[in-house]
Design an enzyme around this catalytic site. Structure first.
Site, PDB file in Angstrom:
ATOM      1  N   TYR A  81       0.836  -1.205   0.000  1.00 36.76           N
ATOM      2  CA  TYR A  81       0.000   0.000   0.000  1.00 36.76           C
ATOM      3  C   TYR A  81       0.870   1.255   0.000  1.00 36.76           C
ATOM      4  CZ  TYR A  81      -3.920   3.021   1.403  1.00 36.76           C
ATOM      5  OH  TYR A  81      -4.889   4.001   1.464  1.00 36.76           O
ATOM      6  N   GLU A 104       4.104   1.778  -0.725  1.00 33.12           N
ATOM      7  CA  GLU A 104       4.917   1.982  -1.932  1.00 33.12           C
ATOM      8  C   GLU A 104       4.037   2.114  -3.168  1.00 33.12           C
ATOM      9  OE1 GLU A 104       7.786   2.911  -1.613  1.00 33.12           O
ATOM     10  OE2 GLU A 104       8.923   1.759  -0.142  1.00 33.12           O
ATOM     11  N   VAL A 135      -9.561   0.339  13.265  1.00 36.65           N
ATOM     12  CA  VAL A 135      -9.813   0.562  14.685  1.00 36.65           C
ATOM     13  C   VAL A 135     -11.207   1.154  14.924  1.00 36.65           C
ATOM     14  CG1 VAL A 135      -8.743   2.875  14.852  1.00 36.65           C
ATOM     15  CG2 VAL A 135      -8.693   1.324  16.795  1.00 36.65           C
ATOM     16  N   SER A 144     -14.095   0.874  13.106  1.00 39.75           N
ATOM     17  CA  SER A 144     -15.166  -0.121  12.950  1.00 39.75           C
ATOM     18  C   SER A 144     -15.044  -1.235  13.997  1.00 39.75           C
ATOM     19  CB  SER A 144     -15.192  -0.683  11.531  1.00 39.75           C
ATOM     20  OG  SER A 144     -13.936  -0.608  10.940  1.00 39.75           O
ATOM     21  N   THR A 172      -0.632   6.725  18.293  1.00 37.95           N
ATOM     22  CA  THR A 172      -1.662   7.750  18.057  1.00 37.95           C
ATOM     23  C   THR A 172      -2.147   7.746  16.601  1.00 37.95           C
ATOM     24  OG1 THR A 172      -0.153   9.529  17.363  1.00 37.95           O
ATOM     25  CG2 THR A 172      -0.531   9.265  19.745  1.00 37.95           C
ATOM     26  N   ARG A 173      -3.355   8.258  16.458  1.00 38.05           N
ATOM     27  CA  ARG A 173      -3.921   8.528  15.134  1.00 38.05           C
ATOM     28  C   ARG A 173      -4.744   9.814  15.258  1.00 38.05           C
ATOM     29  NH1 ARG A 173      -0.884   4.968  14.294  1.00 38.05           N
ATOM     30  NH2 ARG A 173      -1.134   3.089  13.023  1.00 38.05           N
ATOM     31  N   ARG A 205       0.856   9.553  14.390  1.00 37.16           N
ATOM     32  CA  ARG A 205       0.431  10.106  13.101  1.00 37.16           C
ATOM     33  C   ARG A 205      -0.454  11.328  13.345  1.00 37.16           C
ATOM     34  NH1 ARG A 205      -2.575   6.025   9.649  1.00 37.16           N
ATOM     35  NH2 ARG A 205      -0.561   5.203   8.983  1.00 37.16           N
TER      36      ARG A 205
END
Ligand code: UDP
Length: 320
Positions: A150, A152, A192, A194, A215-216, A282
């Site tokens: 994904y 690359e 995460v 769903s 983190t997101r 992130r």
């Protein structure tokens, strides 16, 4: 039937979670929409409300196969499985979709002389060592890891966009999308949002990968669609890449607690192994999007998650 002067949009991946919201918006703005999707991860339910609309065409088509269309005003390339579970299922196919799909759609945009919005991703930054991530950061990607098909694939698609721009002046618009959520996510996509919401609603333990300190930054889908619509109206030479995300950063543990609180779930957390190459932090730097698109996300996490909870309550009642 396309009326004279009606704008015509092609949405590759239009039956997917994000693509279907984009189709809704384009239809509401009077576009004739051609929705290309091979239903690999997209779902016909996401677009069924448009199937009888004469201004909406659904074409079951893989973007790996070249496709012809005339008089297009704009192309959106959203065709690619996007959750780690889905894109790792057939990693070679994921790379083919990203690369061959981009080539086919860039050829189409070049022939039509129309703008093309390329859905890129925060994954181009890999496991970032710079925080928050600005567009100038080259990233920290493992080129041989389980996420690289994904990461690359999308990096190569960006590279192709810029080469089409330099060689053919194709009107490319690259957007790097950070974690996005909303109604029409698939309950079983393994993401995460769903996972936690469906687990909480079913009274099952929430599965936290690793210690949950990673983190997101979660963006609600309507904010993303608004940014797309602004991006396609920019000057021909405005190629991006541009980060689109909500800078509100949460640890996965904090996110789990928020879901439990908003669902009133009586449940526990269980820790499971952290997948390889899972990014530790992130968060988008959205300075360019704020300035160039006059855009910032509107929907806060609590408001957005409430909407997703309502959506999954209905979904789960159908699935049982
Ligand atoms: N995650 C988790 N439990 C789950 C699913 C995911 O703790 O049931 C974590 C995952 O390891 C990652 C984060 O949540 O750290 C976001 O994962 P997701 O698959 O939604 O997207 P990613 O941002 O990793 O592409």
């Amino acid at each position: 039937m396309v009326q004279n002067k009606q704008k015509k949009a092609l949405v590759a991946g239009g039956a997917g979670f994000i693509g279907s919201h984009l189709c809704d918006r384009l239809i509401s703005e009077g576009y004739h929409v051609i929705c290309l999707d091979n239903l690999y991860t997209g779902r016909i339910e996401n677009i069924s409300h448009h199937l009888n609309n004469p201004h909406f065409e659904f074409i079951n088509q893989d973007v790996i196969t070249p496709f012809e269309a005339q008089n297009l005003s704009v192309i959106f390339n959203l065709a690619c499985p996007a959750s780690p579970k889905q894109y790792q299922k057939d990693a070679i196919y994921t790379t083919k979709i990203s690369v061959l799909g981009a080539i086919n759609l860039l050829d189409l945009a070049t022939a039509n002389k129309c703008p093309i919005l390329q859905a890129s991703t925060s994954e181009v930054y890999g496991d970032p060592l710079v925080h928050p991530q600005p567009e100038t950061y080259y990233g920290n990607v493992n080129p041989i890891g389980i996420r690289s098909c994904y990461d690359e694939g999308k990096r190569c698609a960006e590279s192709l966009c810029m080469d089409y721009y330099r060689q053919y002046r194709t009107k490319v618009k690259i957007v790097r999308i950070f974690n996005t959520y909303g109604p029409r996510m698939a309950a079983d996509d393994g993401r995460v949002v769903s996972n936690f919401v469906t687990q909480a609603l079913r009274g099952e333990p929430l599965t936290i990968n690793g210690d949950g300190n990673q983190t997101r930054s979660f963006m609600y889908v309507s904010d993303l669609i608004e940014a797309f619509m602004r991006m396609i109206c920019t000057e021909d030479d405005f190629t991006g890449p541009i980060n689109l995300g909500n800078p509100e950063e949460l640890t996965i543990k904090q996110f789990a607690s928020m879901v439990v609180e908003l669902t009133n779930a009586k449940t526990i957390f269980v820790n499971q192994e952290l997948p390889q190459n899972d990014p530790a932090r992130r968060k988008p730097d959205t300075t360019i999007a704020n300035k160039e698109l006059c855009w910032k996300p509107d929907v806060c996490a609590t408001e957005g998650i409430r909407k997703v909870i309502d959506f999954f309550r209905i979904e789960l009642s159908k699935i049982g």
